[in-house]
Design an enzyme around this catalytic site. Structure first.
Site, PDB file in Angstrom:
ATOM      1  N   ASP A  13       0.826  -1.222   0.000  1.00 16.30           N
ATOM      2  CA  ASP A  13       0.000   0.000   0.000  1.00 16.30           C
ATOM      3  C   ASP A  13       0.855   1.265   0.000  1.00 16.30           C
ATOM      4  OD1 ASP A  13      -2.266  -1.692   0.276  1.00 16.30           O
ATOM      5  OD2 ASP A  13      -1.887  -1.791   2.422  1.00 16.30           O
ATOM      6  N   GLY A  40      -4.142  -5.088  -4.742  1.00 13.22           N
ATOM      7  CA  GLY A  40      -5.243  -4.258  -5.225  1.00 13.22           C
ATOM      8  C   GLY A  40      -4.757  -2.864  -5.465  1.00 13.22           C
ATOM      9  N   HIS A  41      -4.943  -2.365  -6.662  1.00 16.49           N
ATOM     10  CA  HIS A  41      -4.695  -0.948  -6.829  1.00 16.49           C
ATOM     11  C   HIS A  41      -5.619  -0.342  -7.866  1.00 16.49           C
ATOM     12  CE1 HIS A  41      -1.234  -2.709  -9.198  1.00 16.49           C
ATOM     13  NE2 HIS A  41      -2.028  -2.210 -10.106  1.00 16.49           N
ATOM     14  N   GLN A 224       2.253  -6.287  -2.850  1.00 18.51           N
ATOM     15  CA  GLN A 224       2.555  -6.260  -1.407  1.00 18.51           C
ATOM     16  C   GLN A 224       3.864  -5.492  -1.169  1.00 18.51           C
ATOM     17  OE1 GLN A 224       1.755  -9.855  -2.546  1.00 18.51           O
ATOM     18  NE2 GLN A 224      -0.274  -9.002  -2.542  1.00 18.51           N
TER      19      GLN A 224
HETATM   20  P1  IMP Z   1      -2.547 -12.899   2.364  1.00 17.10           P
HETATM   21  O1  IMP Z   1      -1.605 -12.384   1.316  1.00 17.10           O
HETATM   22  O2  IMP Z   1      -3.987 -12.736   1.973  1.00 17.10           O
HETATM   23  O3  IMP Z   1      -2.219 -14.278   2.810  1.00 17.10           O
HETATM   24  O4  IMP Z   1      -2.369 -11.978   3.668  1.00 17.10           O
HETATM   25  C1  IMP Z   1      -1.186 -12.001   4.451  1.00 17.10           C
HETATM   26  C2  IMP Z   1      -0.818 -10.610   4.955  1.00 17.10           C
HETATM   27  O5  IMP Z   1      -0.448  -9.791   3.858  1.00 17.10           O
HETATM   28  C3  IMP Z   1      -1.958  -9.859   5.654  1.00 17.10           C
HETATM   29  O6  IMP Z   1      -1.391  -9.070   6.680  1.00 17.10           O
HETATM   30  C4  IMP Z   1      -2.523  -8.974   4.571  1.00 17.10           C
HETATM   31  O7  IMP Z   1      -3.167  -7.841   5.102  1.00 17.10           O
HETATM   32  C5  IMP Z   1      -1.243  -8.613   3.841  1.00 17.10           C
HETATM   33  N1  IMP Z   1      -1.468  -8.255   2.430  1.00 17.10           N
HETATM   34  C6  IMP Z   1      -1.730  -9.081   1.394  1.00 17.10           C
HETATM   35  N2  IMP Z   1      -1.839  -8.387   0.264  1.00 17.10           N
HETATM   36  C7  IMP Z   1      -1.639  -7.099   0.563  1.00 17.10           C
HETATM   37  C8  IMP Z   1      -1.585  -5.890  -0.214  1.00 17.10           C
HETATM   38  O8  IMP Z   1      -1.741  -5.879  -1.435  1.00 17.10           O
HETATM   39  N3  IMP Z   1      -1.334  -4.753   0.490  1.00 17.10           N
HETATM   40  C9  IMP Z   1      -1.097  -4.745   1.813  1.00 17.10           C
HETATM   41  N4  IMP Z   1      -1.128  -5.829   2.581  1.00 17.10           N
HETATM   42  C10 IMP Z   1      -1.400  -7.003   1.954  1.00 17.10           C
END
Ligand code: IMP
Length: 430
Positions: A13, A40-41, A224
């Site tokens: 983010d 997501g963006h 991420q």
């Molecule tokens: P997962 O990727 O859904 O398994 O989530 C694991 C961790 O990564 C969690 O803390 C999510 O909030 C974080 N996370 C996953 N994708 C994003 C992203 O695109 N932006 C920020 N945090 C993310």
């Protein structure tokens, strides 16, 4: 350096959307190399806003080739839904504009379910995932039982693959008190979508090698951030992929010598969503100010992001781990109006000063940030397009960050608008 790898240098983010949009206009090929539809963006092109999760940013621009690399975990149903949504906005997505690596592992409904079951279960073990099934899908990939995209084109072997997968999942589900899943259920789920996927499949390693040899500019679009990396992040509160620049090579099949310029997207303060350590978090009126002014809500899940001061220790670590050549510093304008700013420059651990983020979760709990205080600025930085338009204190803040993290600012973003950017160097021209 004809190619650019974009990575987040904090917890995701960081404002990649705008930067990736700007870079994708200059690129010929845009490649996703890890993660899935947990990313997501929002891209704003010619005044129209597009929300992307799984698809590379190139899809909304004419004449670009978009590639989903083998390092991604691919949910075929999420793909179809995102494609239909974008097509409804007039974006055309076809095998001429998008290729998917045939060796990409799939996310199935059982992965999504398992993710949600685990997250809803035991208190204290919650990661705060996006519940998209990302972690369970990577587990199956590493466990050598994943269904891969190419299996959709081989109905004869697909059944065998599904049986093998369920031989693992059904005992697991029994243990969790969940009903078992029949082979036919998963086969139906896959067969119903196979024809929509198989035309896009390709040997992406070869395609990228050809494009590279032809002199095309390739943009690797990381999702991420470094602190969510499975190895280098705040484990276990991380995502399940390598989010760092090195993964651009392994997750696409193009060798590391082609990676080019590594651009670290870095927010002028810090945020994170989900659980886990966050040394410079400000669970107070400062955090509230940053969250409100910075509109810090997740694009995928809508969750409120935790906010805090800029942490130079973490970003310095990210610069080293990714080999970051330059920073794209975003959201400086959110800091406008604060009397005083703090930057974490080191931590105190058991009475000693340390200049790194310890890997041990126990030590992470004990560290206390050591802050440097800087005078804030009253004038606005929003919309500045030249250094001379920035208040002197804001320039000082940026210069100090460069010095502390050991990387120069290549690009400074001063509002969500595309043109509100101070470009020091074009990463593709470097
Ligand atoms: P997962 O990727 O859904 O398994 O989530 C694991 C961790 O990564 C969690 O803390 C999510 O909030 C974080 N996370 C996953 N994708 C994003 C992203 O695109 N932006 C920020 N945090 C993310």
């Amino acid at each position: 350096m004809a190619n650019v790898v974009v990575v987040g240098s904090q917890w995701g983010d960081e404002g990649k959307g705008k930067i990736v949009d700007w870079l994708s206009e200059r690129a010929d090929v845009v490649v996703r190399f890890q993660g899935g539809h947990n990313a997501g963006h929002t891209l704003v092109v010619d005044g129209v806003s597009y929300k992307l999760s799984l698809l590379p940013s190139g899809v909304v621009r004419q004449g670009k080739l978009s590639v989903i690399g083998n390092g991604v975990v691919f949910d075929p149903h999420a793909f179809v839904a995102e494609k239909v949504r974008l097509e409804g906005q007039g974006v055309s997505i076809s095998p001429q504009t998008l290729r998917i690596a045939d060796n990409t592992a799939l996310i199935l409904s059982l992965h999504r379910e398992l993710d949600a079951i685990r997250e809803s279960a035991a208190a204290g073990t919650k990661i705060g995932t996006t519940r998209r099934g990302i972690g369970p899908a990577y587990e199956d990939k590493v466990g050598r039982r994943a269904i891969r995209a190419m299996d959709l084109a081989e109905p004869d072997t697909l059944r065998e693959r599904v049986e093998r997968l369920l031989a693992h999942h059904n005992p697991l589900r029994r243990g969790l008190g969940e009903p078992e899943i029949a082979v036919e259920t998963i086969l139906d789920e896959l067969v119903s979508v196979a024809d929509e996927i198989t035309p896009y499949l390709d040997r992406v390693w070869r395609l990228l090698d050809e494009r590279r040899r032809a002199g095309d500019r390739i943009l690797f679009e990381g999702a991420q951030g470094t602190l969510l990396d499975i190895d280098h992040g705040t484990y276990p509160f991380v995502t399940s992929s390598n989010t760092v620049a090195g993964q651009a090579a392994a997750g696409s099949g193009l060798g590391p010598s082609a990676a080019g310029f590594v651009l670290g997207i870095t927010k002028a303060y810090t945020t994170r969503v989900g659980e886990g350590p966050f040394p410079s978090e400000q669970d107070n009126e400062i955090g509230q100010f940053l969250g409100e002014k910075g509109h810090e809500f997740g694009t995928v899940t809508g969750r409120k992001r935790r906010c805090g001061w800029f942490d130079a220790v973490l970003v310095r670590q990210a610069v080293a781990i990714n080999g970051i050549h330059g920073l794209a510093l975003t959201k400086l304008d959110v800091l406008d109006g604060l009397d005083e700013l703090c930057i974490a420059v080191a931590y105190e651990l058991d009475g000693e000063r340390i200049d790194y983020f310890p890997a041990s979760p126990a030590a992470q709990k004990r560290i206390k940030p050591i802050y440097e205080k800087l005078e804030g600025w009253k004038d606005t930085t929003a919309g500045a397009r030249r250094w001379s338009e920035l208040p002197a204190q804001a320039v000082k803040y940026v210069r100090h960050i460069e010095e502390l993290v050991g990387a120069p600012v290549t690009l400074l973003s001063t509002s969500p608008e595309r043109d509100d950017t101070i470009l020091v160097r074009d990463p593709f021209e470097d």
